[in-house]
Design a protein around this motif. Structure first.
Motif, short mmCIF file in Angstrom:
data_model
loop_
_atom_site.label_atom_id
_atom_site.label_comp_id
_atom_site.label_asym_id
_atom_site.label_seq_id
_atom_site.Cartn_x
_atom_site.Cartn_y
_atom_site.Cartn_z
N HIS A 168 0.87 -1.18 0.00
CA HIS A 168 0.00 0.00 0.00
C HIS A 168 0.90 1.23 0.00
O HIS A 168 1.69 1.41 0.94
CB HIS A 168 -0.91 0.00 1.23
CG HIS A 168 -2.13 -0.86 1.09
ND1 HIS A 168 -2.07 -2.22 0.98
CD2 HIS A 168 -3.44 -0.53 1.02
CE1 HIS A 168 -3.29 -2.71 0.86
NE2 HIS A 168 -4.15 -1.69 0.88
N HIS A 211 -8.56 4.08 -2.75
CA HIS A 211 -9.84 4.79 -2.65
C HIS A 211 -9.69 6.30 -2.86
O HIS A 211 -10.66 6.99 -3.16
CB HIS A 211 -10.51 4.54 -1.30
CG HIS A 211 -10.63 3.11 -0.90
ND1 HIS A 211 -10.70 2.09 -1.83
CD2 HIS A 211 -10.66 2.52 0.32
CE1 HIS A 211 -10.80 0.94 -1.19
NE2 HIS A 211 -10.79 1.16 0.12
N ARG A 232 -13.68 -9.23 -4.99
CA ARG A 232 -14.16 -7.95 -4.44
C ARG A 232 -14.62 -6.99 -5.55
O ARG A 232 -14.57 -5.78 -5.38
CB ARG A 232 -13.08 -7.31 -3.58
CG ARG A 232 -12.76 -8.11 -2.33
CD ARG A 232 -11.91 -7.32 -1.38
NE ARG A 232 -11.53 -8.11 -0.21
CZ ARG A 232 -11.08 -7.58 0.92
NH1 ARG A 232 -10.96 -6.28 1.03
NH2 ARG A 232 -10.74 -8.36 1.92
N CYS A 282 -5.41 -11.43 3.50
CA CYS A 282 -4.49 -10.28 3.41
C CYS A 282 -4.35 -9.71 4.82
O CYS A 282 -5.36 -9.43 5.51
CB CYS A 282 -4.99 -9.22 2.44
SG CYS A 282 -6.67 -8.64 2.75
N TRP A 337 -2.34 -0.16 6.83
CA TRP A 337 -1.99 -0.63 5.49
C TRP A 337 -0.89 0.24 4.90
O TRP A 337 0.13 -0.25 4.43
CB TRP A 337 -3.24 -0.65 4.59
CG TRP A 337 -4.25 -1.64 5.05
CD1 TRP A 337 -5.36 -1.39 5.82
CD2 TRP A 337 -4.25 -3.06 4.82
NE1 TRP A 337 -6.04 -2.54 6.08
CE2 TRP A 337 -5.39 -3.58 5.47
CE3 TRP A 337 -3.41 -3.93 4.13
CZ2 TRP A 337 -5.70 -4.95 5.45
CZ3 TRP A 337 -3.70 -5.29 4.09
CH2 TRP A 337 -4.84 -5.78 4.75
O1 FHN Z 1 -10.32 -0.02 2.64
C1 FHN Z 1 -9.40 -0.96 2.29
C2 FHN Z 1 -8.14 -0.82 3.09
O2 FHN Z 1 -7.62 0.44 2.93
C3 FHN Z 1 -7.15 -1.85 2.56
O3 FHN Z 1 -6.88 -1.60 1.21
C4 FHN Z 1 -7.74 -3.22 2.73
C5 FHN Z 1 -6.84 -4.26 2.06
O4 FHN Z 1 -7.49 -5.40 1.79
N1 FHN Z 1 -9.06 -3.33 2.14
C6 FHN Z 1 -10.02 -2.31 2.46
C7 FHN Z 1 -10.68 -2.51 3.77
O5 FHN Z 1 -11.47 -3.66 3.67
#
Ligand code: FHN
Length: 429
Positions: free
Chosen positions: A42, A102, A228, A263, A270
Motif C-alpha cells: 500500500h 480509494h 471484491r 491479506c 496498510w
Molecule cells: O479499505 C481498504 C483498506 O484500505 C485496505 O486496502 C484493505 C486491504 O485489503 N481493504 C479495504 C478494507 O477492507
C-alpha cells in the motif's frame, strides 16, 4: 433469418469466451495457490502524513490537503528492484501494488486522469518499474485497483463520512473510466492477477462488478480476479463475482474447496505509519503457517515510507521469515492444507505421502494427534532428520518430541505415511 443467425453466432461466441475464460483461469488457479506467500504494498502520497491511505481523507487529513499531497510526493529513494529483492529474501512469490486506492491517485501515467504520478515532482511510473523488476527477478506481478473512488466526480460518494457531500454522479461514465484504466494496466503491465477492493458502497451493484469481470476476461482470460468486484464476498457462488475469496486481517477458515487468500498487515496500518507496531517474527511465521495449513495463501502487507524505501526493520523481519522458509519452505510451497484443522497447538500441511505437523505448543515433549483412519505412519522425523517416536493408543497418536526443539517459531514433524496424504479427509485435531 439473417438477424437470427447473427444472434446465435454472438451467443455462441460469448459462451465459448466464458468457457475459455473459465478453463484458462482454472489452469492458473492451482499454480497461484501453490505460491502460498505474496507481498501486498500500500503506497501513495498519503505516506507524507503517515495516516491511513484513503480512510484518513476527511478524517485526520482535510480533503483539500489530502488531494494536494501529490504536489509534494517525491519518493526519490524508490527502487523497484529493492522492493522485489526484500520480497524474494522473505521467500515471497508474488507482489501486488496499489496502483489506485480509494483516494483515486494513480501510480502510473494514465491518460484517463491528471491525478497521477506524472503530475507529481516524482514523474516516474511506479507500477511500470515494479512490473519490470518483478519480471526481471521472476516474481509474479499483481495490481490492486479500487472500485470506489471518492475523488472521481462521476462517483456519487465524495466523502464516506458525510453523505451531504454526495453528488448525482454518473456510474456509466465512472465504469467507462474504470475500463479505460484497466485496459491500460492490463495491456501495459500484463498483471497475473487483479486485486479489487471497495465494492461495499451503495452506488456499486453486483451487475456492475460482473460487467467489469467479463470486460477483463475479454482482454485476457488468464488474469485472476479476486472476489471484491461484486457484492457477495463470503462464498464463491453463481451470485459472486471473482475467482477466489479474500478474508482480511484474519486467517481464513480451513477450506479445501474454494481458493482463498488472507491479506494481513505486517504492522497495523496498510499504508506507512511512523513507529507502527510490527508483528513479531513468531507471529509472522505462524500466521503464514496457519494460513497454508488452512489451504490458503497469505498476502502480507508492507507500507513503504514517503521516500520510497521499505522501513529497515520491516526488511529485516522479512529476511528472517525468508531464513525460516529456506529450511521449512517445502512444508509450505505447493502443499495442501490439513488433514488436521489448525488450532493453537498445531496445524498441518501435506504433499504426496508426507504430512507436515507444525508444532506451536506441546505438552512437555509429547504431542497428541488423532489417529488417521487406515493410515500407517512409516516414519516420523524432525526436519533436521532427528527421529520422533510414534506411539498409537486407541483413537490417538503420541509423538515424543526431543527435549530441545530446533526452532523457536514453529517446529515441523514430518510423517511419512503409506498413502497419498492429500486424499485424506479433514480431521479436527
Ligand atoms: O479499505 C481498504 C483498506 O484500505 C485496505 O486496502 C484493505 C486491504 O485489503 N481493504 C479495504 C478494507 O477492507
Amino acid at each position: 433469418m439473417v438477424a437470427k443467425r447473427y444472434l446465435i453466432t454472438c451467443l455462441l461466441l460469448i459462451i465459448s469466451a466464458q468457457s475459455f475464460a473459465q478453463q484458462t483461469q482454472k489452469a492458473r488457479m492451482p499454480e497461484f495457490m501453490d505460491q502460498r506467500f505474496g507481498m501486498f504494498v500500500h503506497f501513495g502520497p498519503i505516506t507524507l502524513r503517515g495516516t491511513e491511505i484513503g480512510w484518513s481523507r476527511n478524517k485526520e487529513v482535510a480533503q483539500a490537503d489530502y488531494d494536494s499531497l501529490y504536489k509534494e510526493f517525491n519518493p526519490v529513494l524508490f527502487n523497484a528492484d529493492n522492493w522485489v529483492k526484500a520480497a524474494k529474501d522473505a521467500g515471497i512469490k508474488y507482489l501486488v501494488i496499489t496502483a489506485k486506492h480509494h483516494d483515486g491517485f494513480c501510480l502510473w501515467p494514465t491518460k484517463l486522469s491528471d491525478y497521477n504520478i506524472m503530475n507529481s515532482p516524482f514523474k516516474r511510473d511506479i507500477v511500470g518499474e515494479l512490473a519490470k523488476a518483478c519480471k526481471k527477478q521472476g516474481m509474479i506481478f499483481g495490481i490492486y485497483c479500487t472500485v470506489l473512488d471518492w475523488h472521481d466526480k462521476n462517483y456519487p460518494i465524495q466523502n464516506p463520512y458525510d453523505s451531504t457531500k454526495n453528488v448525482k454522479g454518473d456510474i456509466t461514465a465512472f465504469k467507462a473510466t474504470m475500463k479505460g484504466e484497466l485496459k491500460e494496466l492490463i495491456t501495459k503491465y500484463d498483471p497475473y492477477l487483479l486485486w479489487f477492493d471497495g465494492y461495499w458502497e451503495k452506488p456499486w451493484t453486483n451487475a456492475d462488478g460482473r460487467e467489469i469481470y467479463y470486460y477483463i476476461k475479454s482482454i485476457n482470460p488468464n488474469i485472476l480476479v479476486n472476489n471484491r468486484l461484486g457484492k457477495v464476498s463470503e462464498v464463491l457462488s453463481n451470485e459472486s463475482v471473482g475467482d477466489y475469496l479474500t478474508p482480511e486481517q484474519r486467517i481464513g477458515q480451513l477450506n479445501m474447496n474454494e481458493p482463498w487468500e488472507s491479506c494481513i498487515t505486517i504492522c497495523q496500518q496498510w499504508a506507512w505509519k511512523p513507529n507502527d507496531q510490527m508483528k513479531s517474527l513468531k507471529e509472522c511465521i505462524q500466521t503464514l503457517v496457519k494460513t497454508a495449513a488452512g489451504n490458503g495463501n497469505l498476502l502480507f502487507n508492507v507500507g513503504p515510507m514517503m521516500d520510497g524505501r521499505i522501513e529497515g526493520r520491516q526488511v529485516t523481519r522479512l529476511k528472517k521469515i525468508g531464513d525460516w522458509m529456506k529450511t521449512y519452505g517445502s512444508s509450505i510451497y505447493n502443499t495442501k492444507g490439513g488433514p488436521f484443522v489448525p488450532n493453537d497447538n498445531l496445524a498441518s500441511t501435506r504433499k504426496g505421502s508426507k504430512i507436515y505437523i507444525h508444532v506451536f505448543k506441546s505438552a512437555g515433549n509429547t504431542l497428541t494427534i488423532p489417529t488417521l483412519p487406515n493410515v500407517v505412519i512409516n516414519k516420523a522425523t524432525l526436519f533436521n532428520g532427528e527421529k520422533v517416536e510414534v506411539k498409537q493408543s486407541g483413537k490417538t497418536i503420541q509423538l515424543t518430541l526431543p527435549d530441545k526443539l530446533p526452532d523457536d517459531n514453529d517446529n515441523v514433524v514430518i510423517l511419512d505415511i503409506n498413502q497419498d496424504a492429500e486424499k485424506l479427509p479433514v480431521i479436527k485435531a
